[in-house]
Design an enzyme around this catalytic site. Structure first.
Site, PDB file in Angstrom:
ATOM      1  N   PHE A 247       0.812  -1.208   0.032  1.00 41.19           N
ATOM      2  CA  PHE A 247      -0.144  -0.154  -0.037  1.00 41.19           C
ATOM      3  C   PHE A 247       0.847   1.239  -0.040  1.00 41.19           C
ATOM      4  O   PHE A 247       1.758   1.387   0.739  1.00 41.19           O
ATOM      5  CB  PHE A 247      -0.901   0.092   1.456  1.00 41.19           C
ATOM      6  CG  PHE A 247      -1.967   1.331   1.229  1.00 41.19           C
ATOM      7  CD1 PHE A 247      -2.972   1.293   0.269  1.00 41.19           C
ATOM      8  CD2 PHE A 247      -1.584   2.375   1.995  1.00 41.19           C
ATOM      9  CE1 PHE A 247      -3.763   2.201   0.334  1.00 41.19           C
ATOM     10  CE2 PHE A 247      -2.529   3.550   1.912  1.00 41.19           C
ATOM     11  CZ  PHE A 247      -3.547   3.382   0.981  1.00 41.19           C
TER      12      PHE A 247
ATOM     13  N   ASP B  64       9.379   2.576   1.339  1.00 41.88           N
ATOM     14  CA  ASP B  64       8.238   3.410   1.669  1.00 41.88           C
ATOM     15  C   ASP B  64       8.279   3.286   3.384  1.00 41.88           C
ATOM     16  O   ASP B  64       7.563   2.169   4.007  1.00 41.88           O
ATOM     17  CB  ASP B  64       7.110   2.781   1.006  1.00 41.88           C
ATOM     18  CG  ASP B  64       5.744   3.661   1.663  1.00 41.88           C
ATOM     19  OD1 ASP B  64       6.047   4.165   2.684  1.00 41.88           O
ATOM     20  OD2 ASP B  64       4.962   3.651   1.005  1.00 41.88           O
TER      21      ASP B  64
ATOM     22  N   LYS C 155       3.152  10.445   7.804  1.00 38.64           N
ATOM     23  CA  LYS C 155       2.530   9.849   8.988  1.00 38.64           C
ATOM     24  C   LYS C 155       2.945  10.809  10.306  1.00 38.64           C
ATOM     25  O   LYS C 155       2.725  11.833  10.535  1.00 38.64           O
ATOM     26  CB  LYS C 155       2.493   8.418   9.182  1.00 38.64           C
ATOM     27  CG  LYS C 155       1.365   7.959   8.329  1.00 38.64           C
ATOM     28  CD  LYS C 155       0.894   6.561   8.760  1.00 38.64           C
ATOM     29  CE  LYS C 155       0.116   5.765   7.629  1.00 38.64           C
ATOM     30  NZ  LYS C 155      -1.178   5.988   8.150  1.00 38.64           N
TER      31      LYS C 155
END
Ligand code: PLP
Length: 395
Positions: free
Chosen positions: A134, A219, A248
């Site tokens: 994702f 990532d 985040k």
């Protein structure tokens, strides 16, 4: 109209929301509009790593907001330069580009890899990504996300993306070639169900990327900023990517993303090739500075590791007690998943009713990504609620 009605009437229905309205947060605790308290073991999905409204971060944001919130990247920005230096000094990085989210950081990383590749050979633009990955919701990010549900119905995806099996180097060898510009991988697949990459797999990817002169991108949007017990997850493996994407937890809730690069990747994006209006503005980077200063402390990271082991042990005990529900526990540091034998959205709902916030990822994995400042007592509190929920669910 109350908040639920207003949301229903005026907000696009892109989320299935629980009927809870949080109005206050402190540390690992959230309070709703009826002053009911909840233990947050999700941290806004691995965002509030320092807990809600950490005083140092909140004070810094307030101070910065009174001084200077935004200027454009046509000028030098002191806090941006300082955060870039902090990130580089605490990682493999040599240069940083700031943006506003994880998807945007991955977009930029793909552009970087393609630019690097096509400057050598116009055909060298392919990106290798992994099934069950994702990487976000923009068009390029869904194009490299290896889960059909995120890209179906959005027309043609980005050309030149090839998918391989996660933790399977043979499958990578089948799709890479001299046309590969970049390989993008999560050190632990988060949305894919908290699936850690094997060390040999990541070492193998490093070797392959070197052999074909491709940009290796980690990532670390979810794994970064102390989540796994190291400041960045790549630090567990004894290798470095060429590029790492962050978002985040970098702002502890203030939107910010970053592309961190070194060596051949560091100077690919030249003036005019990439930009972001808000990227690296004084407010967001001021938050980032405070976050990195706190999380990069060795003692802080040791505590994350210790508490991660404690939570994993408690989850293992639950697995022993409820073996008909929990299959196994996996993850690193305070990024843990309890893989269930059944779909687990009902468990999440029941837990919420009892004042515990967790979520369900990949359909059957209970995800635990609490604030890194969580205490053993708070972990015990959460486990006690979970135990009650599992008992009710099992009966
Ligand atoms: C590994 C990873 N990459 C990218 C993203 C997308 O980040 P954002 O929602 O900030 O665009 C996420 C979000 O969950 C993620 O977990």
């Amino acid at each position: 109209m109350n908040v639920f009605e207003k949301t229903e009437n005026f907000v696009m229905k892109t989320y299935n929301r629980f009927s809870v309205n949080f109005v206050k947060g402190e540390g690992c605790w959230l309070y709703d509009d009826k002053d009911k308290k909840y233990l947050d073991m999700l941290a806004g999905i691995a965002v509030c790593n320092l807990g809600h409204c950490h005083p140092t971060v909140s004070d810094a944001i307030c101070e910065q907001a009174r001084k200077l919130i935004h200027v454009s990247n046509l000028f030098h920005i002191e806090t941006q330069a300082e955060l870039a230096e902090l990130i580089c000094k605490n990682s493999f990085g040599e240069k940083v580009f700031f943006c506003n989210s994880g998807a945007e950081a991955n977009e930029g990383a793909i552009k970087l890899a393609r630019r690097y590749g096509t400057e050598k050979n116009p055909e060298k633009y392919e990106i290798v990504a992994f099934r069950q990955s994702f990487h976000g919701r923009t068009m390029a990010a869904v194009s490299i996300t290896g889960q059909g549900k995120y890209n179906e119905g959005f027309g043609p995806m980005l050309r030149g993306v090839k998918f391989a099996e996660f933790n399977n180097l043979d499958s990578v060898k089948e799709v890479v070639s001299d046309k590969t510009a970049g390989i993008i991988v999560e050190p632990i697949q988060g949305e894919g169900g908290i699936v850690p990459a094997d060390k040999d797999f990541l070492l193998g990817l490093r070797k392959i990327a070197d052999e074909i002169d491709a940009i290796l991108i980690f990532d670390e949007v979810q794994t970064g900023i102390g989540r796994t017990g190291k400041l960045f997850a790549y630090q567990h493996y004894g290798i470095e990517p060429d590029v790492m994407t962050l978002a985040k937890a970098l702002g502890n809730g203030v939107p910010i993303g970053a592309i961190v690069a070194k060596g051949k990747a560091a100077d690919v994006l030249k003036p005019g090739l990439h930009a972001s209006t808000f990227g690296g503005n004084p407010l967001a980077t001021r938050a980032g500075i405070e976050v990195i200063k706190i999380v990069s402390d060795e003692e802080f990271l040791k505590e994350v590791e210790r508490k991660g082991k404690y939570l994993a042990k408690k989850l293992e005990e639950l697995k022993g007690e409820f073996s008909e529900i929990i299959n196994f526990v996996r993850g690193k540091g305070l990024m843990l998943g309890a893989v269930c034998k059944i779909p687990c959205s009902d468990i999440v709902k029941l837990a919420l009713e009892k004042g515990l916030i967790i979520n369900c990822t990949a359909g059957n994995v209970l995800r635990f990504v609490p604030p890194l400042v969580i205490t053993e007592d708070e972990i015990d509190y959460g486990i006690k609620i979970l135990k009650e929920v599992l008992k009710e669910h099992a009966s």
